[in-house]
Design an enzyme around this catalytic site. Structure first.
Site: not given
Lengths: 130, 130
Positions: B55, B62-63, B68, B83
């Protein structure tokens, strides 16, 4: 077909502005939410950005949670991505709606990662750290 | 209405099994993908789990991105949440499809975080670290 992952998108509109600013407060709230849903936290990372709010991720044994805030819109976007059954997403997002003081929350549930599995085989996805 | 976030779900079926096992290789691939899409990496965290794969999360200005893997299903679930305009998601996920050797990739695009914005106002969401 069996879906490996539940994806819960929690869009919190009309939040309490002050709640969107502090990475440490938001970290604590996200870790509380992880515990409430029954997740096992592996690692977490939160950052405060200049002017534009906070971003954070929580890796859990069952996948991850994420949050991004836009104080200028009084908005927070939260994502739960979890595998396995028995996660109490509702308890966790109700707590976060309350924490952020959202007066207009939108929650959507999706599934992803469709795989074929033997019938009647019980699926456990919980990860063990090495 | 304006959507603050693009959400790209990349479900990689029938992967090259060996590619799903090594957290360091996957970290490098995810960081390459972040650069390819034009994102600015802030922090990243990758873990190998016993029996059940890897993971990882990459917080970007930008986020975030997340991955996984389920080696037992030859499957990887990748999420891009970004974003702002001008992110080249396609270049990034094509690279990852190739990296994981997926012979059956499924990519879906969504938008979330709908807010009212003044007409003709240019939106910049890129975060600056403090």
């Amino acid at each position: 077909m069996y879906a490996l992952l539940d994806l819960v998108l929690i869009d919190l509109h009309e939040c309490n502005h002050e709640r969107l600013l502090d990475a440490e407060e938001i970290r604590e709230a996200m870790l509380n939410a992880a515990k409430m849903m029954g997740a096992e936290v592996v690692v977490h990372s939160f950052h405060t950005f200049k002017r534009w709010g906070v971003s954070g991720t929580v890796t859990i044994a069952e996948s991850h949670l994420a949050v991004h805030t836009w104080p200028e819109h009084n908005f927070a976007a939260i994502t739960f991505e979890t595998c396995g059954k028995g996660m109490d997403h509702r308890k966790a997002y109700k707590y976060l709606i309350d924490f952020f003081g959202s007066r207009n929350p939108k929650v959507t549930h999706q599934k992803r990662g469709f795989v074929e599995t033997p019938a009647k085989k019980e699926i456990s996805c919980k990860q063990k750290s090495v």
